[in-house]
Design a protein around this motif. Sequence first.
Motif, short mmCIF file in Angstrom:
data_model
loop_
_atom_site.label_atom_id
_atom_site.label_comp_id
_atom_site.label_asym_id
_atom_site.label_seq_id
_atom_site.Cartn_x
_atom_site.Cartn_y
_atom_site.Cartn_z
N THR A 52 0.85 -1.19 0.00
CA THR A 52 0.00 0.00 0.00
C THR A 52 0.89 1.24 0.00
O THR A 52 2.10 1.16 0.23
N GLN A 53 0.25 2.35 -0.25
CA GLN A 53 0.95 3.64 -0.17
C GLN A 53 1.59 3.80 1.21
O GLN A 53 2.73 4.26 1.32
N ASP A 54 0.89 3.42 2.25
CA ASP A 54 1.43 3.54 3.61
C ASP A 54 2.65 2.65 3.83
O ASP A 54 3.55 3.01 4.58
N ASP A 55 2.70 1.49 3.17
CA ASP A 55 3.88 0.63 3.27
C ASP A 55 5.10 1.32 2.66
O ASP A 55 6.20 1.28 3.22
N ILE A 56 4.91 1.97 1.53
CA ILE A 56 6.01 2.69 0.88
C ILE A 56 6.46 3.86 1.75
O ILE A 56 7.66 4.06 1.96
N LEU A 57 5.51 4.60 2.28
CA LEU A 57 5.85 5.73 3.16
C LEU A 57 6.54 5.25 4.43
O LEU A 57 7.47 5.90 4.92
N ALA A 58 6.11 4.11 4.97
CA ALA A 58 6.76 3.55 6.16
C ALA A 58 8.21 3.16 5.85
O ALA A 58 9.10 3.35 6.68
N SER A 59 8.45 2.64 4.65
CA SER A 59 9.81 2.29 4.25
C SER A 59 10.69 3.53 4.18
O SER A 59 11.84 3.52 4.64
N LEU A 60 10.16 4.59 3.62
CA LEU A 60 10.91 5.84 3.56
C LEU A 60 11.15 6.41 4.96
O LEU A 60 12.26 6.87 5.26
N ALA A 61 10.15 6.35 5.81
CA ALA A 61 10.31 6.84 7.19
C ALA A 61 11.33 6.00 7.94
O ALA A 61 12.15 6.53 8.70
N PHE A 62 11.30 4.69 7.74
CA PHE A 62 12.26 3.80 8.37
C PHE A 62 13.68 4.17 7.96
O PHE A 62 14.59 4.28 8.78
#
Length: 77
Positions: A52-62
């Motif tokens: 999901t979009q949130d998975d991609i954003l979580a990867s960037l935040a990580f």
Amino acid sequence: MINIQERISFNPEIRFGKPCIKGTRIAVWDILGWLASGMTHEEIIEDFPQLTQDDILASLAFAANREENTKILISVA
């Protein structure tokens, strides 16, 4: 704000313990590599519909959090 712990997990049995999106074998490193190669979020989700979009954003935040907490040791010769 994305809660990284809800999206990313570490399991020594999956991808040698690399941080992965929960419930998948897709590593944060994979997502960062796809983004770096020029793929859009939409292209990644089209190729990997379990993301999901949130998975991609979580990867960037990580990755940003890891970079922020990286310390470089400099030795004086």
